[in-house]
Scaffold this motif. Structure first.
Motif, PDB file in Angstrom:
ATOM      1  N   ILE A   1      49.482  94.821  34.978  1.00 33.14           N
ATOM      2  CA  ILE A   1      48.425  93.821  35.003  1.00 33.14           C
ATOM      3  C   ILE A   1      47.467  94.127  33.856  1.00 33.14           C
ATOM      4  O   ILE A   1      47.163  95.283  33.586  1.00 33.14           O
ATOM      5  N   SER A   2      46.980  93.081  33.198  1.00 31.74           N
ATOM      6  CA  SER A   2      45.986  93.298  32.151  1.00 31.74           C
ATOM      7  C   SER A   2      44.710  92.545  32.484  1.00 31.74           C
ATOM      8  O   SER A   2      44.730  91.560  33.219  1.00 31.74           O
ATOM      9  N   ALA A   3      43.612  93.046  31.960  1.00 35.35           N
ATOM     10  CA  ALA A   3      42.309  92.419  32.169  1.00 35.35           C
ATOM     11  C   ALA A   3      41.511  92.550  30.883  1.00 35.35           C
ATOM     12  O   ALA A   3      41.852  93.342  30.001  1.00 35.35           O
ATOM     13  N   GLY A   4      40.434  91.781  30.805  1.00 34.72           N
ATOM     14  CA  GLY A   4      39.590  91.851  29.617  1.00 34.72           C
ATOM     15  C   GLY A   4      40.315  91.394  28.373  1.00 34.72           C
ATOM     16  O   GLY A   4      40.178  91.992  27.307  1.00 34.72           O
TER      17      GLY A   4
ATOM     18  N   THR B   1      30.562  97.649  31.200  1.00 37.18           N
ATOM     19  CA  THR B   1      31.570  96.622  30.930  1.00 37.18           C
ATOM     20  C   THR B   1      32.970  97.199  31.063  1.00 37.18           C
ATOM     21  O   THR B   1      33.851  96.573  31.670  1.00 37.18           O
ATOM     22  N   LEU B   2      33.185  98.378  30.535  1.00 40.82           N
ATOM     23  CA  LEU B   2      34.494  99.029  30.654  1.00 40.82           C
ATOM     24  C   LEU B   2      34.842  99.252  32.123  1.00 40.82           C
ATOM     25  O   LEU B   2      35.961  98.957  32.560  1.00 40.82           O
ATOM     26  N   ALA B   3      33.876  99.743  32.880  1.00 41.83           N
ATOM     27  CA  ALA B   3      34.112  99.972  34.309  1.00 41.83           C
ATOM     28  C   ALA B   3      34.449  98.660  35.022  1.00 41.83           C
ATOM     29  O   ALA B   3      35.343  98.629  35.878  1.00 41.83           O
ATOM     30  N   ASP B   4      33.766  97.576  34.676  1.00 42.56           N
ATOM     31  CA  ASP B   4      34.037  96.275  35.292  1.00 42.56           C
ATOM     32  C   ASP B   4      35.449  95.780  34.977  1.00 42.56           C
ATOM     33  O   ASP B   4      36.142  95.245  35.840  1.00 42.56           O
ATOM     34  N   VAL B   5      35.880  95.964  33.736  1.00 43.13           N
ATOM     35  CA  VAL B   5      37.217  95.513  33.336  1.00 43.13           C
ATOM     36  C   VAL B   5      38.292  96.347  34.030  1.00 43.13           C
ATOM     37  O   VAL B   5      39.308  95.812  34.501  1.00 43.13           O
ATOM     38  N   ILE B   6      38.082  97.655  34.130  1.00 41.73           N
ATOM     39  CA  ILE B   6      39.038  98.519  34.836  1.00 41.73           C
ATOM     40  C   ILE B   6      39.105  98.124  36.303  1.00 41.73           C
ATOM     41  O   ILE B   6      40.194  97.994  36.878  1.00 41.73           O
ATOM     42  N   THR B   7      37.965  97.903  36.914  1.00 39.47           N
ATOM     43  CA  THR B   7      37.922  97.492  38.322  1.00 39.47           C
ATOM     44  C   THR B   7      38.669  96.174  38.522  1.00 39.47           C
ATOM     45  O   THR B   7      39.458  96.035  39.466  1.00 39.47           O
ATOM     46  N   ALA B   8      38.448  95.226  37.633  1.00 41.02           N
ATOM     47  CA  ALA B   8      39.132  93.927  37.733  1.00 41.02           C
ATOM     48  C   ALA B   8      40.644  94.095  37.618  1.00 41.02           C
ATOM     49  O   ALA B   8      41.402  93.466  38.370  1.00 41.02           O
ATOM     50  N   ALA B   9      41.084  94.936  36.706  1.00 40.77           N
ATOM     51  CA  ALA B   9      42.526  95.147  36.519  1.00 40.77           C
ATOM     52  C   ALA B   9      43.154  95.794  37.752  1.00 40.77           C
ATOM     53  O   ALA B   9      44.224  95.363  38.220  1.00 40.77           O
ATOM     54  N   VAL B  10      42.512  96.810  38.295  1.00 41.56           N
ATOM     55  CA  VAL B  10      43.056  97.492  39.476  1.00 41.56           C
ATOM     56  C   VAL B  10      43.066  96.550  40.680  1.00 41.56           C
ATOM     57  O   VAL B  10      44.056  96.472  41.412  1.00 41.56           O
ATOM     58  N   ASN B  11      41.982  95.802  40.873  1.00 38.93           N
ATOM     59  CA  ASN B  11      41.935  94.863  42.002  1.00 38.93           C
ATOM     60  C   ASN B  11      42.997  93.775  41.878  1.00 38.93           C
ATOM     61  O   ASN B  11      43.625  93.394  42.872  1.00 38.93           O
ATOM     62  N   GLU B  12      43.212  93.272  40.675  1.00 37.82           N
ATOM     63  CA  GLU B  12      44.246  92.254  40.464  1.00 37.82           C
ATOM     64  C   GLU B  12      45.633  92.843  40.724  1.00 37.82           C
ATOM     65  O   GLU B  12      46.508  92.175  41.291  1.00 37.82           O
ATOM     66  N   ALA B  13      45.846  94.079  40.324  1.00 34.38           N
ATOM     67  CA  ALA B  13      47.139  94.729  40.567  1.00 34.38           C
ATOM     68  C   ALA B  13      47.401  94.872  42.065  1.00 34.38           C
ATOM     69  O   ALA B  13      48.499  94.576  42.543  1.00 34.38           O
ATOM     70  N   ILE B  14      46.399  95.298  42.806  1.00 32.44           N
ATOM     71  CA  ILE B  14      46.547  95.440  44.262  1.00 32.44           C
ATOM     72  C   ILE B  14      46.814  94.081  44.901  1.00 32.44           C
ATOM     73  O   ILE B  14      47.671  93.951  45.772  1.00 32.44           O
ATOM     74  N   LYS B  15      46.105  93.065  44.469  1.00 29.19           N
ATOM     75  CA  LYS B  15      46.315  91.712  44.992  1.00 29.19           C
ATOM     76  C   LYS B  15      47.736  91.238  44.702  1.00 29.19           C
ATOM     77  O   LYS B  15      48.383  90.641  45.561  1.00 29.19           O
ATOM     78  N   ARG B  16      48.240  91.521  43.514  1.00 26.53           N
ATOM     79  CA  ARG B  16      49.604  91.110  43.160  1.00 26.53           C
ATOM     80  C   ARG B  16      50.616  91.784  44.079  1.00 26.53           C
ATOM     81  O   ARG B  16      51.566  91.154  44.547  1.00 26.53           O
TER      82      ARG B  16
END
Length: 115
Positions: free
Chosen positions: A41-44, A75-90
């Motif tokens: 999964i990618s984010a940002g 901002t970096l922390a937010d992007v990492i959080t978004a990527a991990v959350n999206e991966a878990i959701k997937r």
């Protein structure tokens, strides 16, 4: 007035038990397959990429150096959080969709909370 309830026959019960056992075996096999799958999964805008397996374990993370700003770590922390959350959701969405193929086929749609 007496209700006309059909008598359950032993053969019907055995068939139902065999069907339930087959479904359980199919679900166990599928769960092993789902646990072994990997998702990237990618984010940002692709600045952070997370690889996760079906057990929701983070396998790796790739961070583009351009996103690293010592003055804006938030901002970096937010992007990492978004990527991990999206991966878990997937993973959750995929597991739910694949399991419903087995449970739905037997007239047991959803079975929420079981997996």
């Amino acid at each position: 007035m007496k209700a006309n309830i059909p008598k359950n026959r032993g053969g019907d019960m055995n068939a139902m038990l065999r069907q339930a056992q087959k479904m359980q075996e199919d679900m166990e096999t599928l769960q092993e397959d789902l646990d072994a799958r990997e998702y990237e999964i990618s984010a940002g805008g692709g600045m952070v990429k997370v690889k996760i397996n079906g057990k929701k374990e983070v396998l790796s993370m790739d961070i583009n150096p351009d996103i690293v700003d010592p003055d804006d770590v938030e901002t970096l922390a937010d992007v990492i959080t978004a990527a991990v959350n999206e991966a878990i959701k997937r993973v959750d969405d995929t597991n739910s969709k694949e399991m419903s193929k087995i449970t739905g086929a037997l007239g047991m749609p959803g079975m929420p909370g079981m997996f």
